[in-house]
Design an enzyme around this catalytic site. Structure first.
Site, short mmCIF file in Angstrom:
data_model
loop_
_atom_site.label_atom_id
_atom_site.label_comp_id
_atom_site.label_asym_id
_atom_site.label_seq_id
_atom_site.Cartn_x
_atom_site.Cartn_y
_atom_site.Cartn_z
CD GLN A 68 -2.82 -1.16 2.43
OE1 GLN A 68 -2.77 -2.12 3.18
NE2 GLN A 68 -3.59 -0.12 2.67
CG HIS A 105 -0.20 -5.80 5.81
ND1 HIS A 105 -0.02 -4.90 6.84
CD2 HIS A 105 -1.46 -5.59 5.38
CE1 HIS A 105 -1.10 -4.18 7.02
NE2 HIS A 105 -2.00 -4.58 6.14
CG ASN A 109 -2.12 -6.45 9.27
OD1 ASN A 109 -1.98 -5.73 10.26
ND2 ASN A 109 -3.09 -6.24 8.39
CD GLU A 110 -6.64 -6.03 9.19
OE1 GLU A 110 -7.04 -6.46 8.09
OE2 GLU A 110 -6.76 -4.84 9.54
CE1 TYR A 157 -8.53 1.78 10.91
CE2 TYR A 157 -8.47 -0.60 11.08
CZ TYR A 157 -7.87 0.59 10.72
OH TYR A 157 -6.59 0.59 10.19
CD GLU A 174 -3.92 -1.80 10.22
OE1 GLU A 174 -5.09 -1.52 9.88
OE2 GLU A 174 -3.19 -2.59 9.58
CD1 TRP A 204 -5.10 2.83 8.08
CD2 TRP A 204 -3.32 1.49 8.37
NE1 TRP A 204 -4.81 2.26 6.87
CE2 TRP A 204 -3.72 1.44 7.02
CE3 TRP A 204 -2.22 0.74 8.79
CZ2 TRP A 204 -3.06 0.65 6.08
CZ3 TRP A 204 -1.57 -0.03 7.85
CH2 TRP A 204 -1.98 -0.09 6.52
CG PHE A 259 -7.45 5.26 6.97
CD1 PHE A 259 -8.25 5.04 8.08
CD2 PHE A 259 -7.77 4.60 5.79
CE1 PHE A 259 -9.35 4.19 8.01
CE2 PHE A 259 -8.86 3.75 5.70
CZ PHE A 259 -9.65 3.55 6.82
#
Length: 502
Positions: free
Chosen positions: A52, A150, A196-197, A320, A388, A435, A451
């Site tokens: 990203q 990621h 990640n996640e 979030y 994040e 993030w 963001f």
């Protein structure tokens, strides 16, 4: 005392109790705070992701990742071919991190840049880039926190596996890749995150059938635990670092105060968060998953249970917003059964909006506090990093609105305050990362919604970084100024519930 006075006292007590439920302390959402209120070694930073932010997608030996294929086949909006171009501008970005006052920068390594074919020879240019980035950060006193994967698996491996994580070959390939990273960077990188996640990672891509989710998660967990064992046996004693995993977290709140919805909300937590966290605690999936998943849910062997138990030094959380949950027993009658139907529930974003269509996240810092309380009371209070947390904004808005991002400032203030309250209530939180540091390519939005603390005009060939109001606020906070949480916060009333549970 007249009836009017009694009513006013009851009303005040009711509001105080709500604040205690939401924040754990009396009316803290209206008080000032600063970073000195946090523990001495608490880390503040910002985050990014290789695909990203780096750009240079076809330079210096990097090969295609699954993100490249998804983007260029139309399954993602836009692409990360150039994006913020941190690959060429990392020195400038490190200087901006110093100006902002970051303690740490969390970034990921592109597997297909470091080891282009997924396994085999290391790419010298990829090795050089990550060494340069790590060294530049350390020279300026900024800690590198590194994520190994990621989501951007080398496409060559996906093609061989016939899917993202459905082949057990992934376990050995990931451990070999992690070994290279520990060996090459571990003398300077002290904080490693395997995935990640991880819970979202298990969902795979558009070609992953629902029936494969349990198996994908199983392989991810075993790959994480195997890489952790490798690190502990071969590197940790000499490098003195830490290793963990990252999961995405919602605060799941029952749609009503009925018992079935309260139980369904707990079940949602088990199926989404506990799915990856519980095996690290005791080597088993949550009981609700074992009961509802039946033979569809893979079982761990005794050796795998031993491997998994305690295979973390910290847990990373990406938070979030919150979701409401409603019990739906009809789901349990749907055939064929899979990960989704086994939950027996329906979950919705607050206000029935979808932030992944560009709507701002409901500002729910109370949900982050609630999640941290759950980790304390349900999962044994492990060390936690908020990896994040941030607010999306319309990147196509006029320049003044983009730069003066007041909603993002309010969002960050409220969530950092919620973390502080959780710490004061005994949660073992070690750090907080915004993030994101820069505007960059977002997997769900392309560059339409971003963001970043810094604005980037992606039509500008120079990709100049412009500090937003949120960057200035965060920088002042990190340098000792007091912050206030008198902000626009979506209360639990908007979810039509005040039920909190652990």
């Amino acid at each position: 005392m007249n009836m009017s006075c009694k009513f006013e006292i009851v009303l005040l007590v009711s509001w105080w109790l709500l604040l205690v439920l939401v924040f754990g302390v009396e009316s803290s959402m209206f008080s000032e705070f600063d970073r000195l209120d946090f523990p001495k070694h608490f880390i503040f930073g910002a985050s990014s992701c290789a695909y990203q932010v780096e750009g240079a997608a076809f330079e210096d030996g990097r090969t295609l990742s699954t993100f490249d294929i998804a983007a260029h086949s139309g399954h993602l909006p836009g692409n990360g071919d150039i994006t913020s171009d941190e690959y060429h501008k990392y020195k400038e970005d490190v200087e901006l991190m110093v100006e902002t006052g970051l303690d740490a920068y969390r970034f990921s390594i592109s597997w297909s840049r470091l080891i282009p074919n997924g396994r085999g020879p290391v790419n010298p240019k990829g090795l050089e880039y990550y060494n340069n980035l790590v060294n530049a950060l350390l020279t300026k006193g900024t800690q590198p926190h590194v994520t190994l994967l990621h989501s951007d698996l080398p496409q060559a491996l996906r093609d061989e596996y016939g899917g993202l994580f459905i082949s057990p070959k992934f376990i050995d390939d990931f451990v070999a890749y992690a070994d290279v990273c520990f060996r090459e960077f571990g003398d300077r990188v002290l904080h490693w995150t395997t995935f990640n996640e991880a819970n979202f990672l298990a969902f795979g891509d558009e070609n992953t059938p629902a029936s494969a989710l349990y198996l994908s998660a199983h392989h991810l967990l075993l790959a994480h635990a195997s890489a952790t064992r490798l690190y502990r046996e071969n590197y940790q004693a000499s490098q003195r670092g830490f290793i963990g995993i990252n999961v995405y977290a919602y605060d799941f709140i029952p749609e009503t105060n009925t018992e079935v919805d309260v139980i369904a909300a707990k079940r949602a937590r088990d199926f989404f968060i506990g799915w990856f966290v519980q095996p690290l605690m005791n080597g088993e999936y949550p009981l609700t998953m074992r009961k509802n998943g039946g033979p569809r849910l893979p079982k761990f062997t005794p050796n795998e249970t031993e491997l998994l138990t305690g295979s973390y030094d910290f847990i990373g959380l990406n938070y979030y917003t919150a979701k409401t949950v409603k019990d739906d027993p009809v789901m349990l009658t749907v055939e064929p059964r899979n990960y989704y139907t086994d939950q027996g529930l329906i979950s919705s974003y607050l206000g029935n909006i979808d932030p992944y269509q560009g709507h701002p996240f409901f500002n729910t810092p109370w949900g982050l506090h609630d999640v941290l309380q759950q980790f304390k009371q349900v999962y044994g209070n492990p060390p936690v990093y908020i990896h994040e947390n941030g607010e999306v904004g319309d990147h196509d808005a006029d320049y003044d609105k983009l730069i003066n991002d007041i909603p993002r400032v309010e969002y960050l203030q409220g969530h950092i305050r919620a973390v502080l309250d959780a710490v004061r209530n005994g949660s073992n939180v070690k750090g907080y990362f915004v993030w994101s540091f820069l505007d960059m390519y977002e997997l769900m939005y392309g560059t339409k919604f971003t963001f970043g603390l810094y604005y980037i005009d992606f039509n500008d060939p120079k990709l100049t970084r412009h500090p937003k109001l949120s960057q200035k606020w965060y920088s002042r906070f990190l340098k000792g100024e007091k912050a206030s949480t008198k902000a626009s916060i979506h209360t639990p009333n908007e979810a039509e519930t005040h039920t909190y549970f652990y």
